[in-house]
Structures are given as C-alpha cells and as structure tokens.
Design a protein around this motif. Structure first.
Motif: not given
Length: 561
Positions: A71-92
């Motif tokens: 739905q957000k793609r249709n609205e052409e709105k930006p998205i924040m992708v937020f992850g933790d600072y360890d390997v699992d988070g940064t790779t995610s």
C-alpha cells in the motif's frame, strides 16, 4: 573437564536407518542423535532444498505486513528500515533496504548508535523518521519489547512493522504487524530463525504477493547465512537450508563486501565457523568502535573501489576492537582476583571506562576462564549497561527475570542477554543475581563439559567415513561437528608444544598400528601427560588440514585423559 556421552540413541532406530540409507552403524547413530530417523529425514538433511522452505504466510502477521508495505508503494512514501547494530541487525537492514529499493521504494536505512541510543528501537530513530516525513518503520532484529516506543511513534503518526526473533514479554507492541515466530499464538513451524531470517521470510511473502519468482531473492542468502552463524541460532530446519545455500554464495565471493573482507584469506572453501570468526567480527567492529551504519553501507555497496575503502576502515576498527577486548579482559580478571570473587557462582564486574562495544566479547572471555554466568557492566549515559553470557544448560534470561526488581530493562536469549540499570542498584542487583544463580544452578553445570557422540577406533576413520561426515555441515547449535572418543591411544614419540608460550600441542598418535596427526589448541600443558610409552584417552573432532594446497587428515583434540 567433564566428558559426557550424548544420550544414547535407540538401537532399533539406528538399525532401521542403517538399512534405509546404507551407511555405517556409527553414521546412522550420529544421524539418529540429530533427530534423523527415516530415509526422508536423511534426504532433507543431506540434500537441503529451497523448495522445502515453509510458506511465509504461516507466520502470524504476514498478510498484514505485506499488504501494508505494498500500500505504501502505491502512496510513493519513503520507509525507514531500522535494525540493531550487531551482525544480525546490520545484515537484516542491508537485506531489506536493497530489496525494497529494487521495488522502487525510497528507503532510509537506520542503525541506532550503540552509545547514544543503546539497543533496539530508539526515540531518536523515531524522531528522525518524523523529521524526514516517514510514516512507516520496518524494525528488524528488535522491537518485540518496545511497547512504549511503538506507542510514542503511533502518537506521531508513524506505523511499525516488527520483524523480531527474541522472546516476547507479557505484552506485544501495538504495531501494524508483528512478525516473531516466538509469539505464543504464532503457529509458524520453525521458531528458531534469526532476525535476518524473519526479514527474509517477509521478502518471500512480498515476492509471492507480487507474483514474482522466489529465485530472485536467493541472492540475499549470503547475508542470511552470515546472520545465522553470527547469532548462534540452531542450524536445523529452515536455518540449515538457508545456511547451506548462503554459504555457497559467500564462497562464490559475488558480494563485493565479502570479496573485500575475504581478500586476505587463503581458504578456498569457508565454513560457517569461518564466517563467524572472519566475517562476523569485522561487521560487528563497525558498530562496536564507530557506527553500525558503516557495516550496512559496506554490505549494500556495489562499487568495488568504495567497498575496498570501507573494508579498510572496518579492518582498522576491528584491530582497535581486539586491543580493547584484550586490555578490558585483563582488567576484569584482575578485578575478580582483587575482590576475591574466584569462588562465586557468578561473575559480575563493572568499570565506568570500559568500552561498551566490547563488553559482550569480554563476558565470553571471562566465561571461558571461570565458567559461570557472567555479566560485564560499563557506564552508558546516566545508566549502567551490561552484556550477559551463560554456561551450557543454564538460562541466564530466566535468572535476569528473577532479578528484575533491580533492572530497568533487559532482553535476549537463554545464553546471551543485555540489560540496563540505575548505578545505585548495581550492588543490590549483583547480590540478588548471585543468590538467584546459586539457588537454581546445578553445580555440575559449573564444570566445563565436552559432549561427545560416540567412541570409535582409529581404524573406523576411513575416507568414506570422512566423506560422509563432511556432508553433515554446515555445523552449529543442534548440529555440532561430530565429536568422538578413542581410548588406549599412545604417541609415536613425536610430541611438540607450539606457539610462543607452548600453549598448543601437536603429536602423532597411534592405535593398533594406525598413525594419525593430532593438534590440540590450548592443550600445551598436557605434553608431559602423553610423553613416553603411556596410553591415554582422547576426545576429538576430525578435520581436514589445508596447508599450501595440500589436504591431510588431522584430529582436533579437545581434551586428553
């Protein structure tokens, strides 16, 4: 050191499997101990198949998550992708950001500052989203306990989709969708995914909703495999499939980041263990010593010159991390002795100047020395922050829950956790945690254990046996490298201490006229024990030693008695 035989497998099951797949009895026994009891089980184990990945829509919240993102793609709105600072988070974050950009989303990747913001979703991150006109945050590898922060975001008109794999608390955040297979009312068949694994399931679901082929997202499996190895999740079920194919990608060196990181290594074929010790620490070093976003930038970058520059910076941060880790470990060990705390059931140490980025590594080092549940604290803003590590068989998360009257917040797993508390509560917490562990831990768990699969003779170690053992990989929790005991072994006379201080041991071992070279890391003090004509018992794994292009059989000794 305790040598413990992993629970015996039923003879009837071993016999049935041996006949079904035509392997040695010793191999059938190893498989049954890993829960593999039929031809179909063995086929899935030895031939991991991406077609066997579970339907992502079996995960609670997946329909809501995919519908909302599209739905957000249709609205052409930006998205924040937020992850933790360890390997699992940064790779995610690298995985999700790259994928969504390929779908023409405008993406803002965000990793919280380890020191300014701390673990998990932060108010600063939410405020940053608001300032950039963002009304959706996809949180990866964190968020399952961020009740107040998700509420704060909602009041600002920002929605959350949470992709986490940590244990939930009593309350679940009021997000648009919460993807976490550890939720009690989630019927997803496999609940041991890492954070990046949950993110990958969301990619799978989006591909299905868009009618696109799954093979298009398999190029991200190198990131998933790196997270699986580094986050120490069980390498069974879906994780085994994802790690198997992800390792193939890592070894192809297709991702410029991995090509740059692995430029110095002479190894042609990396294992999950190599990923954990060679790739993981370098990705982690960015978040520990500078900022986790550097690691995400490195993983996403395709320009080889930029990648080389970023990789060089991260190499320097990794060197700094090693220095900090070494000096803090020395300080902590001295502190334990000065305070005469060698005989406690727990290790809880604190110095305000310790680098927050390495306290988890230091906690692991202290656990190796004193082998008991361990917490290393440092000052973090107005609070104290700690990393917790445990010993095999003891749930440190439960112990923290029982001590939570003095804790401000905590989260994590059975064997590793993080927490914060007020400085005035440090001594009270330290006393309480010692009481909780002392009253609940089985004293046997405070003696390091080597669990072994079976007893074998040197004559059993044939080329066919080794060839089949290699196919047990990738190894990791719940599928550890097979470990064996051989009794009444002696040396040919060749016994040598290696390393600057003779810390390691090399010897040619013999049993019934069969000679095999063995290496024992950290076993230099056993040299006198095996010299001469005495016989002894050894516990070991079987390795192939690669040196200057030549491959030879070698036993990796774990202990000698």
């Amino acid at each position: 050191m305790r040598w413990t035989l992993i629970e015996k497998a039923e003879a009837s099951k071993i016999n049935h499997l041996q006949k079904s797949i035509g392997v040695y009895e010793s191999i059938a026994e190893l498989l049954v101990k890993r829960g593999i009891e039929s031809f179909e089980d063995a086929k899935d184990f030895f031939r991991p198949d991406l077609e066997k990945l579970h339907d992502p829509f079996l995960m609670k919240g997946m329909h809501e998550a995919t519908d909302f993102i599209l739905q957000k793609r249709n609205e052409e709105k930006p998205i924040m992708v937020f992850g933790d600072y360890d390997v699992d988070g940064t790779t995610s974050v690298a995985l999700m950001s790259t994928y969504l950009r390929n779908l023409s989303f405008e993406i803002l990747s965000y990793i919280p500052d380890r020191y300014e913001e701390g673990y998990g979703i932060s108010y600063q991150g939410i405020d940053h989203a608001k300032a950039n006109g963002i009304d959706l945050i996809i949180a990866l590898d964190c968020g399952i306990k961020a009740i107040e922060k998700v509420k704060y975001a909602k009041d600002l008109g920002i929605d959350f989709i949470i992709c986490d794999h940590h244990r939930p608390g009593d309350e679940i955040p009021e997000a648009t969708a919460v993807l976490d297979p550890k939720q009690e009312d989630c019927d997803y068949p496999f609940d041991e995914l890492c954070g990046c694994g949950v993110g990958f399931k969301l990619l799978q679901a989006l591909q299905m909703k868009l009618g696109k082929p799954q093979r298009e997202i398999y190029k991200y499996l190198d990131l998933v495999a790196t997270a699986i190895g580094s986050d120490i999740v069980p390498i069974t079920g879906e994780n085994r499939i994802l790690a198997h194919y992800g390792l193939k990608l890592i070894n192809s060196r297709r991702r410029p980041a991995f090509k740059a990181i692995l430029e110095q290594t002479k190894k042609k074929e990396l294992t999950i263990t190599d990923v954990v010790f060679m790739i993981g620490p370098r990705i982690n070093a960015a978040g520990r010593m500078k900022h986790g976003l550097l690691a995400t930038e490195l993983l996403c970058e395709t320009n080889l010159e930029k990648v080389k520059a970023l990789a060089q910076d991260i190499e320097l941060y990794n060197a700094s991390r090693k220095d900090a880790d070494r000096s803090i470990t020395e300080e902590a060990l001295k502190l334990i002795k000065d305070q005469k705390e060698e005989e406690r059931f727990t290790t809880v140490v604190y110095q305000s100047h310790w680098h927050k980025g390495v306290i988890g590594i230091v906690a692991s080092r202290l656990t190796e020395t004193y082998y008991r549940p361990t917490l290393v604290f440092t000052k973090s803003g107005e609070k104290l922050a700690a990393s917790a590590r445990s010993v095999k068989g003891f749930d440190v998360y439960d112990a923290l829950e029982s001590s939570s009257e003095f804790i401000e917040q905590f989260g994590g797993h059975k064997y590793a956790a993080g927490l914060t508390l007020e400085e005035r509560n440090f001594e009270k917490f330290k006393t309480k945690f010692e009481e909780v562990v002392k009253s609940s831990i089985n004293p046997d768990l405070l003696i390091p254990e080597i669990a072994y699969d079976s007893e074998i003779q040197f004559k059993d170690i044939t080329p066919k046996f080794i060839r089949i053992l290699k196919q047990f990989a990738p190894f990791g929790p719940s599928n550890m490298k097979p470990t064996f005991v051989s009794r009444n072994v002696s040396t040919t006379g060749f016994v040598k201490a290696l390393g600057e201080e003779g810390l390691h041991l090399k010897a040619n071992l013999t049993q019934n006229d069969i000679v095999i070279t063995a290496i024992g890391f950290g076993l230099g003090d056993k040299k006198k024990l095996i010299e001469g004509n005495k016989s002894f018992d050894v516990v070991f794994t079987i390795e192939e030693n690669e040196w200057n292009g030549d491959i030879s059989l070698q036993l990796n000794l774990k202990d000698i008695k």
